[in-house]
Design an enzyme around this catalytic site. Structure first.
Site, short mmCIF file in Angstrom:
data_model
loop_
_atom_site.label_atom_id
_atom_site.label_comp_id
_atom_site.label_asym_id
_atom_site.label_seq_id
_atom_site.Cartn_x
_atom_site.Cartn_y
_atom_site.Cartn_z
N GLY A 13 -54.78 -91.95 -5.01
CA GLY A 13 -53.79 -92.13 -6.09
C GLY A 13 -54.36 -92.86 -7.29
N ALA A 73 -46.87 -92.20 1.71
CA ALA A 73 -48.29 -92.52 1.88
C ALA A 73 -48.86 -91.72 3.02
CB ALA A 73 -48.46 -94.01 2.16
N SER A 115 -43.65 -82.20 6.17
CA SER A 115 -44.27 -81.02 5.58
C SER A 115 -43.86 -79.73 6.29
CB SER A 115 -45.79 -81.18 5.68
OG SER A 115 -46.42 -79.97 5.35
N TYR A 130 -53.45 -82.52 10.61
CA TYR A 130 -52.50 -82.96 9.56
C TYR A 130 -51.07 -82.63 9.98
CZ TYR A 130 -49.69 -82.76 5.31
OH TYR A 130 -48.66 -82.92 4.39
N VAL A 190 -60.02 -65.97 -2.96
CA VAL A 190 -58.85 -65.83 -2.09
C VAL A 190 -59.32 -65.88 -0.65
CG1 VAL A 190 -57.00 -64.27 -1.39
CG2 VAL A 190 -57.64 -64.46 -3.82
P1 NAD Z 1 -51.21 -87.46 -2.73
O1 NAD Z 1 -52.51 -87.50 -2.03
O2 NAD Z 1 -51.21 -87.26 -4.20
O3 NAD Z 1 -50.35 -88.77 -2.38
C1 NAD Z 1 -50.56 -89.54 -1.22
C2 NAD Z 1 -50.75 -90.97 -1.67
O4 NAD Z 1 -50.85 -91.81 -0.50
C3 NAD Z 1 -52.05 -91.18 -2.47
O5 NAD Z 1 -51.73 -91.80 -3.70
C4 NAD Z 1 -52.90 -92.09 -1.59
O6 NAD Z 1 -53.70 -92.97 -2.35
C5 NAD Z 1 -51.84 -92.79 -0.77
N1 NAD Z 1 -52.33 -93.29 0.53
C6 NAD Z 1 -53.15 -92.63 1.41
N2 NAD Z 1 -53.40 -93.42 2.46
C7 NAD Z 1 -52.72 -94.59 2.26
C8 NAD Z 1 -52.58 -95.80 3.00
N3 NAD Z 1 -53.21 -95.98 4.18
N4 NAD Z 1 -51.81 -96.79 2.49
C9 NAD Z 1 -51.18 -96.63 1.29
N5 NAD Z 1 -51.28 -95.51 0.55
C10 NAD Z 1 -52.03 -94.50 1.02
O7 NAD Z 1 -50.36 -86.31 -2.02
P2 NAD Z 1 -48.92 -85.72 -2.36
O8 NAD Z 1 -49.08 -84.27 -2.51
O9 NAD Z 1 -48.25 -86.52 -3.43
O10 NAD Z 1 -48.18 -85.98 -0.97
C11 NAD Z 1 -47.27 -87.06 -0.80
C12 NAD Z 1 -46.55 -86.89 0.53
O11 NAD Z 1 -45.88 -85.64 0.55
C13 NAD Z 1 -47.50 -86.88 1.74
O12 NAD Z 1 -46.86 -87.58 2.78
C14 NAD Z 1 -47.62 -85.42 2.11
O13 NAD Z 1 -47.86 -85.25 3.49
C15 NAD Z 1 -46.23 -84.93 1.71
N6 NAD Z 1 -46.23 -83.49 1.39
C16 NAD Z 1 -46.83 -83.02 0.26
C17 NAD Z 1 -46.79 -81.66 -0.02
C18 NAD Z 1 -47.43 -81.08 -1.25
O14 NAD Z 1 -47.46 -79.85 -1.35
N7 NAD Z 1 -47.91 -81.86 -2.21
C19 NAD Z 1 -46.16 -80.80 0.87
C20 NAD Z 1 -45.58 -81.33 2.02
C21 NAD Z 1 -45.60 -82.67 2.25
#
Ligand code: NAD
Length: 309
Positions: free
Chosen positions: A36, A72, A115, A139, A199
Site C-alpha cells: 500500500g 489487510a 473474495s 489465497y 491471454v
Molecule cells: P491491496 O494489495 O491493494 O490492499 C491490501 C493492503 O493490505 C495493502 O495496502 C497492504 O499493504 C496491506 N497489508 C498486507 N499485509 C498486511 C499486514 N500484515 N498488516 C497490515 N496491512 C497489510 O489489495 P486490494 O485489491 O485493495 O484488496 C483488499 C482486500 O480485498 C483484500 O482482503 C483482498 O483479499 C480483497 N479482495 C480484493 C479483490 C480485488 O479484485 N481487488 C477481490 C476480492 C477480494
C-alpha cells in the site's frame, strides 16, 4: 460514525477510506505498507503504519470504533502458491488477531472483505452464496478460512459479522505488482504501450469485473445494513466477460493496436465465474451502476500511471 479500516493504504481500502471521510465519518487506517501507499489517502484519514497481527496497536486503534472494515491481506493468487505460510499468517492469522482485539475492546461490527475466489470452479453460474466453496489456491483457502473464523468466533463473542465476497474489482489506483498484475490493469497498460496482450489459456474463461466505486457502495451499505449478521454476500457486476472479450474491449477503449497472444498452456484458476447478486440487492440494496466499458474509460481517465510514455 467512527471506522477502522485495515489495509487502508491499498486499492480498495483507500477508495473506501477516502469516500467515508468525504461523507463526514471519522476514519482510522492501518496498513503495514507492504504494497500500500499512504500518499493516496486523503489527509483527513488518521493513518497508522502497522501489522494487522499487532494486537497492542489494534487495541489502541479500536477504541470507540463503531465498525471495522477488514481488508489487510496478501492478494496475489499465483504468489500464494509459492508462499502459502505467509498467506496463512497474514490472511488467516491477521483476521484472528483482529477478532481477538475487537472482542477485548468491545467493537460491535466487522465487515470482512472476502473474495469470489473461494468459489473456484462451479457448474452453476451465476454463483450463489450457498454454493459449496471449492478454493483452488492458498489465497482462496486463506480467505475462506478467515470467513469461517470471522463468523464462528464473531457468533461466540457477540460481534456482528458480515462477509462480502468481492469478485474481480478494478479501477484507478489498483496495485500493479511487477509480476502477476491484475488482468484489467495489465491489459490497459500493455495496450497503451502498444505491447502484447498475453491471454492465459484459450481466452474463453470468464470473470465478473466490478468497478471500484460499485464495490465501495456495497461496503458503505454493509456498515449499517440491518439483519445481515453472520451473512456472506456476493459483490460483483453480475456480468460474465471472457478474457478474449475483455481484450477486445480494452483495444477498442484505448484505440491501440497491440498484438494479442494466447498462451494455452497456462492455467489461471476457474473457468467461469460470475456473481449472483440477488442477496446483495435484497440486503444491501446493491445494484452495480458502472458497466465494463464505462469502467475501463474511467480507469483510463483517472489512473495517472496509465498515461502513455
Ligand atoms: P491491496 O494489495 O491493494 O490492499 C491490501 C493492503 O493490505 C495493502 O495496502 C497492504 O499493504 C496491506 N497489508 C498486507 N499485509 C498486511 C499486514 N500484515 N498488516 C497490515 N496491512 C497489510 O489489495 P486490494 O485489491 O485493495 O484488496 C483488499 C482486500 O480485498 C483484500 O482482503 C483482498 O483479499 C480483497 N479482495 C480484493 C479483490 C480485488 O479484485 N481487488 C477481490 C476480492 C477480494
Amino acid at each position: 460514525m467512527r471506522f477502522l479500516i485495515t489495509g487502508a493504504a491499498g486499492f480498495l481500502g483507500s477508495s473506501l477510506a477516502n469516500r467515508l471521510v468525504r461523507e463526514g465519518h471519522e476514519v482510522r487506517g492501518l496498513d503495514d505498507l507492504s504494497t500500500g501507499d499512504p500518499a493516496v489517502l486523503s489527509p483527513e484519514v488518521h493513518f497508522t503504519r502497522g501489522d494487522v497481527n499487532d494486537r497492542p496497536k489494534l487495541w489502541t486503534l479500536l477504541q470507540e470504533v463503531d465498525c471495522v472494515y477488514h481488508l489487510a491481506a496478501r492478494v496475489l493468487v499465483p504468489e500464494s502458491l509459492l508462499y502459502p505460510r505467509e498467506y496463512n499468517q497474514t490472511n488467516v492469522g491477521g483476521t484472528v488477531s483482529l477478532m481477538e482485539a475487537m472482542r477485548d475492546v468491545g467493537v460491535r461490527r466487522v465487515v470482512f472483505i472476502s473474495s469470489g475466489a473461494v468459489y473456484g470452479d462451479q457448474q452453476q453460474q451465476p454463483v450463489r452464496e450457498d454454493a459449496l466453496p471449492n478454493p483452488r489456491s492458498p489465497y482462496a483457502v486463506s480467505k475462506l478460512a478467515a470467513e469461517y473464523y470471522v463468523k464462528t468466533i464473531g457468533g461466540l463473542w457477540g460481534i456482528e459479522t458480515l462477509c462480502l465476497r468481492v469478485f474481480n474489482a478494478y479501477g484507478p489506483g489498483q496495485h500493479f505488482p511487477p509480476v502477476h498484475a491484475p488482468v484489467v490493469l495489465s491489459f490497459l497498460r500493455q495496450a497503451l504501450n502498444n505491447g502484447t496482450l498475453v491471454v492465459h489459456g484459450d481466452g474463453q474463461q470468464t470473470r465478473d469485473h466490478v468497478y471500484v466505486d460499485d464495490v465501495v457502495n456495497a461496503m458503505l451499505a454493509a456498515s449499517t445494513a440491518p439483519e445481515v449478521n453472520q451473512l456472506t454476500i456476493n459483490v460483483g457486476s453480475g456480468r460474465e466477460t471472457s478474457v478474449r472479450d475483455l481484450a477486445k474491449l480494452v483495444i477498442s477503449v484505448t484505440g491501440a493496436n497491440p498484438e494479442v497472444v494466447y498462451n494455452p498452456r497456462s492455467d489461471r484458476g476457474s473457468s467461469r465465474l460470475c456473481a449472483d447478486l440477488t442477496l446483495a440487492a435484497d440486503k444491501l440494496n446493491y445494484k452495480p451502476s458502472i458497466g465494463l466499458e464505462t469502467g475501463l474509460r474511467l480507469t483510463l481517465e483517472r489512473d495517472t500511471r496509465l498515461r502513455v510514455r
